[in-house]
Design a protein around this motif. Structure first.
Motif, PDB file in Angstrom:
ATOM      1  N   UNK A 134       0.851  -1.195   0.000  1.00 18.03           N
ATOM      2  CA  UNK A 134       0.000   0.000   0.000  1.00 18.03           C
ATOM      3  C   UNK A 134       0.888   1.247   0.000  1.00 18.03           C
ATOM      4  N   UNK A 135       1.879   1.244   0.895  1.00 18.11           N
ATOM      5  CA  UNK A 135       2.805   2.372   0.948  1.00 18.11           C
ATOM      6  C   UNK A 135       3.516   2.559  -0.387  1.00 18.11           C
ATOM      7  N   UNK A 136       3.912   1.445  -0.972  1.00 18.81           N
ATOM      8  CA  UNK A 136       4.622   1.484  -2.254  1.00 18.81           C
ATOM      9  C   UNK A 136       3.745   2.086  -3.352  1.00 18.81           C
ATOM     10  N   UNK A 137       2.463   1.681  -3.355  1.00 16.89           N
ATOM     11  CA  UNK A 137       1.538   2.192  -4.377  1.00 16.89           C
ATOM     12  C   UNK A 137       1.391   3.709  -4.256  1.00 16.89           C
ATOM     13  N   UNK A 138       1.297   4.189  -3.013  1.00 16.58           N
ATOM     14  CA  UNK A 138       1.171   5.639  -2.797  1.00 16.58           C
ATOM     15  C   UNK A 138       2.454   6.350  -3.225  1.00 16.58           C
ATOM     16  N   UNK A 139       3.563   5.711  -2.912  1.00 17.19           N
ATOM     17  CA  UNK A 139       4.870   6.265  -3.277  1.00 17.19           C
ATOM     18  C   UNK A 139       4.974   6.405  -4.803  1.00 17.19           C
TER      19      UNK A 139
END
Lengths: 111, 313
Positions: free
Chosen positions: B221-226
């Motif tokens: 999830x964090x990666x997708x936002x990044x």
């Protein structure tokens, strides 16, 4: 010119843009150049109308086109085709017929 | 690397067009914009003004191709197009993945898992396309008004990193938490099979694998936002590689080892252990394939995003 008049004038002129473009492009020309020469000749036309129109006329075989890449900026040059010439003839004939007909209507048949 | 407003405009106008038409319209639009800007003194302000005067790029594209939308009137056509595309990107794959997952847990063979998932994807997509169209057509015919959203140059998408990335982001943000919920749910409240409630995954795996899986999902999830903020770069693509491996390696090992599915469940259902082994092997293969594709796709996107685009002459 009020809005209503303007709207109807625009409608009246719409078809003439095709004829004017075909006539003008007997000498090869590109979009913006045509826009300017039409304006000079007293036929104002919007780019949003003219550019898609050129594309359509080409698809219909009335214009032929060629990309000129000699200059710094590549431009697409259009030229009226033989089929375009035939259309010019038909449209001009119709144009004159309409003019005569309208003349008869305005002068009450004196012409 | 800079993309000019013109680049972004041309991209926005042509990205929906099919192959050859796209290249043609692209070249013609560039010529037109460049000529008009030149006539106005070739300043950045002129470029902005010219594009504003051109109007909504989708409208321009429709004028060029001469294809007037018919079932949905022009007023609603573009809102309809945008919504349908987003829904297709998000809902179809999610439903397909869920169906495939359920089929996998029911121990179906790999062929029917894949065809089942694809079938669900196609069916859902058709339903989505049908119902969004119906809703918009009714809205259009009944004469409702869309809020007049003024088109402006500032609404142009960035051509490289954002192609479909909002849809991808939304899909990810729906899909990942959903997967996490499924993982917890199958343990806390497993479906009742013949009167017994047995977790699908081996409960022993809570000692390390299932928490790891949840952690990977959170990191994803964090990666997708990044990615959404920073776009695909060498760094984000490498993070993508690390995350993919973190998920794929233990999962594949467990699958090949046959220790992912709850042995009590297998015994209870009296499944043929040979079939369970086949399905596990098949799943391991699919996961390896998908992970590999994701990793390569990340680097491919990073490569195209950092390449200098064809600039307006």
């Amino acid at each position: 010119m009020d809005d209503l008049t303007q709207q109807h004038t625009q409608e009246l002129r719409r078809g003439t843009v095709v004829l004017a473009s075909l006539l003008s492009l007997r000498e090869p020309g590109y979009g913006y150049g045509l826009l300017e020469s039409l304006a000079e000749a007293g036929i104002t036309v919007d780019g949003n109308t003219l550019y898609p129109l050129l594309r359509r006329l080409e698809k219909q075989g009335l214009l032929t086109s060629e990309w000129n890449t000699d200059e710094a900026r590549p431009r697409k040059f259009y030229r009226t085709s033989a089929e375009g010439e035939r259309l010019i003839e038909a449209l001009l004939a119709d144009w004159h017929e309409l003019d005569t007909a309208l003349g008869r209507l305005t002068d009450g048949g004196d012409r | 690397m800079t993309t000019t407003l013109t680049d972004r405009y041309v991209h926005a106008a042509t990205r929906w067009l099919p192959g050859r038409t796209r290249t043609e319209v692209e070249a013609e639009l560039r010529e037109r914009i460049a000529d008009t800007v030149a006539a106005r003194g070739e300043t950045p302000e002129a470029e902005r003004e010219v594009l504003e005067a051109l109007g909504d790029p989708l409208r321009v594209a429709a004028d060029y191709t001469g294809r007037e939308p018919a079932l949905i009137g022009p007023r609603f056509f573009f809102p309809w197009l945008r919504l349908t595309v987003v829904l297709l990107c998000v809902v179809g794959p999610v439903v397909g993945a869920i169906v495939a997952t359920v089929a996998a847990f029911e121990g179906e063979d790999i062929g029917s898992i894949i065809t089942g998932g694809l079938g669900a994807l196609v069916q859902t997509s058709m339903q989505i396309a049908f119902w969004t169209t119906v809703v918009f057509a009714v809205l259009d015919w009944s004469g409702s008004r869309v809020p007049d959203t003024q088109w402006s140059v500032d609404r142009l998408p960035e051509p490289q990193q954002n192609t479909g990335s909002l849809g991808e982001l939304i899909a990810t943000l729906v899909f990942l938490p959903l997967s996490a919920v499924l993982i917890v749910w199958q343990h806390v409240r497993p479906p009742s099979i013949d009167g017994e409630r047995l977790p699908l995954a081996d409960p022993d795996l809570w000692s390390w694998y299932l928490p790891l899986l949840l952690a990977v999902l959170a990191l994803e999830v964090g990666h997708a936002l990044w990615i959404h903020r920073a776009g695909w770069t060498g760094v984000t693509a490498t993070a993508n590689l690390a995350l993919s491996l973190l998920f794929a390696i233990p999962t594949i090992v467990l699958l090949l080892d046959g220790s992912l599915v709850n042995p009590e469940l297998v015994a209870h259902l009296d499944w043929d252990s040979e079939i369970v082994r086949q399905v596990s092997k098949g799943s391991a293969f699919v996961i390896a394939l998908v992970s590999l594709w994701e990793i390569l796709d990340g680097y491919r996107k990073a490569y195209t995003a950092t390449r200098v685009p064809v600039a307006a002459q």
